[in-house]
Design an enzyme around this catalytic site. Structure first.
Site, PDB file in Angstrom:
ATOM      1  CD  GLU A 114       3.671  -5.084   6.325  1.00 65.25           C
ATOM      2  OE1 GLU A 114       3.803  -5.411   7.516  1.00 65.25           O
ATOM      3  OE2 GLU A 114       3.959  -5.856   5.383  1.00 65.25           O
TER       4      GLU A 114
ATOM      5  N   PRO B  45      -0.740   1.746  -1.345  1.00 68.36           N
ATOM      6  CG  PRO B  45      -1.546   1.126   0.747  1.00 68.36           C
ATOM      7  CD  PRO B  45      -1.394   0.627  -0.657  1.00 68.36           C
ATOM      8  CG  PHE B  46       2.461   2.486   2.726  1.00 62.55           C
ATOM      9  CD1 PHE B  46       2.572   3.640   3.473  1.00 62.55           C
ATOM     10  CD2 PHE B  46       1.433   1.596   3.034  1.00 62.55           C
ATOM     11  CE1 PHE B  46       1.704   3.907   4.524  1.00 62.55           C
ATOM     12  CE2 PHE B  46       0.554   1.842   4.072  1.00 62.55           C
ATOM     13  CZ  PHE B  46       0.694   3.011   4.820  1.00 62.55           C
TER      14      PHE B  46
ATOM     15  CE  LYS C 140       3.965 -12.282   7.965  1.00 59.87           C
ATOM     16  NZ  LYS C 140       4.329 -12.174   6.577  1.00 59.87           N
TER      17      LYS C 140
END
Length: 429
Positions: free
Chosen positions: A232, A214-215, A248
């Site tokens: 992230e 997504p990034f 994490k």
């Protein structure tokens, strides 16, 4: 002033590849792709920014203040990155490790041309240019045909730290944890290749195809490239709200649905992975409190499980309301580097990992993103990415894992290899 026009796009997915391909002609490129990932905090499905009108490039000395002045003066869209070693601007730290990439510590540019895709609507914003140029460029984009690729040579990827050395260093980290120096530390190692010639766009498209994160980012500053399939978000500002989403906790995906569900459930219930995530969530709460209005720091979601093509991940979401006395860049300065890539307590963790790691992190575990004209921003965490300096033919990627008192060195090593899988696959094709 920017000129804006809007276009309805029949095939948004196809347009993304046309945009990033067409953008290759420019010296500066930032291409951001959400890969249709459902996220309540996302503003765009895809963004392309190219061709610097102005820019800022600096080392870590006074970097955040320089960025603040640049952002407040420009009051426009700015795209760029914060390298991990900006830690030296916010703490009494230094970085004297080997650096084969030689990227600046900070680089942002004010683009002449921006393309913002949401659903099937494309907004095109040009700086000081006429409508005719926008129309001509749009025609070039929708008719773009992929160019011949650069011939890549055979790439011999090497591991900077041997398996035994990695295990020995994790044992040393565990000693620090048992002595109470830190609770958690994110320890990383580099994979690299010298005399490497690659086609950055071709490698990016392959990495994105097998990751669909997504990034995702394709970044170019002349001869320096980042190809990242990051899952992230580091930090987003939307008016007075700050949003941080640390990752994490990682587990493997399986082709068999039953095995895959077991892997996902094991991650959700794993006490070591949950401890990792909760410690960093607490660190992020503390970081956000530095610029927050009183009693506004809130954990929206704790230890949520999200599935990507390569791995399952554990993600928490923490928000706050910024005190209006702080500027946008202050929120970055008081939270950087992100806790998910350092450890807790942050300063002690950064000192220890600086001693144990073999190379300067540079842009790896930094952040790429943008500022809007009204001072909002959105930045990812630079992980799962390939860095390439075309000028010196050096390719690099790094992976890491969080070491806690519950860590088993052999399992941490296996987690690193799992994270390295996609980049290795792309580079060795």
């Amino acid at each position: 002033m920017r000129t804006s026009i809007y276009k309805i796009i029949e095939e948004p997915i196809a347009l993304k590849q046309q945009l990033v391909g067409w953008g290759q002609q420019f010296r500066e490129i930032t291409f951001l792709d959400s890969n249709s990932f459902s996220d309540e905090y996302s503003n765009f499905d895809c963004v392309l920014a190219v061709d610097a009108f102005t820019s800022i490039k600096t080392d870590y000395h006074n970097a955040f203040e320089d960025l603040k002045q640049y952002q407040q003066t420009a009051k426009d869209w700015l795209f760029g990155y914060l390298a991990y070693d900006l830690k030296n601007d916010v703490e009494h730290l230094e970085s004297n490790k080997f650096d084969g990439l030689d990227f600046p510590d900070l680089f942002f540019f004010q683009p002449k041309k921006i393309f913002l895709l949401k659903g099937n609507q494309l907004e095109i914003q040009y700086l000081k240019m006429c409508d005719d140029e926008i129309e001509e460029d749009f025609e070039s984009i929708i008719n773009f045909a992929k160019q011949d690729t650069i011939t890549s040579n055979t790439i011999a990827v090497q591991q900077r730290i041997s398996k035994q050395s990695y295990l020995d260093k994790v044992v040393k980290l565990l000693e620090h944890i048992h002595q109470g120096d830190v609770y958690e530390a994110n320890f990383c190692m580099e994979f690299f290749a010298q005399n490497a010639k690659i086609d950055p766009l071709e490698k990016f498209l392959k990495l994105n195809e097998i990751s669909q994160a997504p990034f995702t980012v394709f970044f170019k500053n002349n001869k320096q490239f980042l190809l990242s399939a990051s899952p992230e978000r580091y930090l987003k500002k939307e008016k007075e709200i700050l949003i941080s989403q640390p990752i994490k906790g990682t587990s493997k995906r399986f082709a068999d649905p039953v095995e895959d569900e077991i892997s996902k459930n094991n991650l959700e219930q794993d006490p070591k992975e949950r401890a990792e995530n909760i410690m960093i969530t607490d660190l992020v709460r503390n970081d956000l409190s530095h610029t927050a209005q009183k009693a506004t720091v809130e954990v929206k979601e704790l230890c949520g499980i999200y599935s990507f093509l390569q791995v399952h991940q554990m993600i928490s979401t923490i928000t706050s309301k910024m005190d209006p006395k702080y500027a946008a860049v202050d929120a970055l300065r008081t939270t950087f580097p992100m806790g998910s890539m350092t450890g807790a307590p942050k300063y002690a963790a950064m000192r220890i990992i600086e001693k144990l790691e073999e190379t300067k992190r540079g842009l790896y575990s930094g952040a790429v993103g943008y500022f809007t004209p009204d001072g909002d921003f959105d930045f990812n965490v630079v992980i799962r990415g390939i860095l390439y300096n075309e000028a010196n033919e050096y390719v690099s990627f790094s992976v890491g894992s969080a070491i806690t008192s519950l860590s088993v060195p052999e399992k941490e090593y296996e987690e690193c290899l799992l994270k390295a899988k996609a980049m290795l696959e792309v580079l060795q094709q």
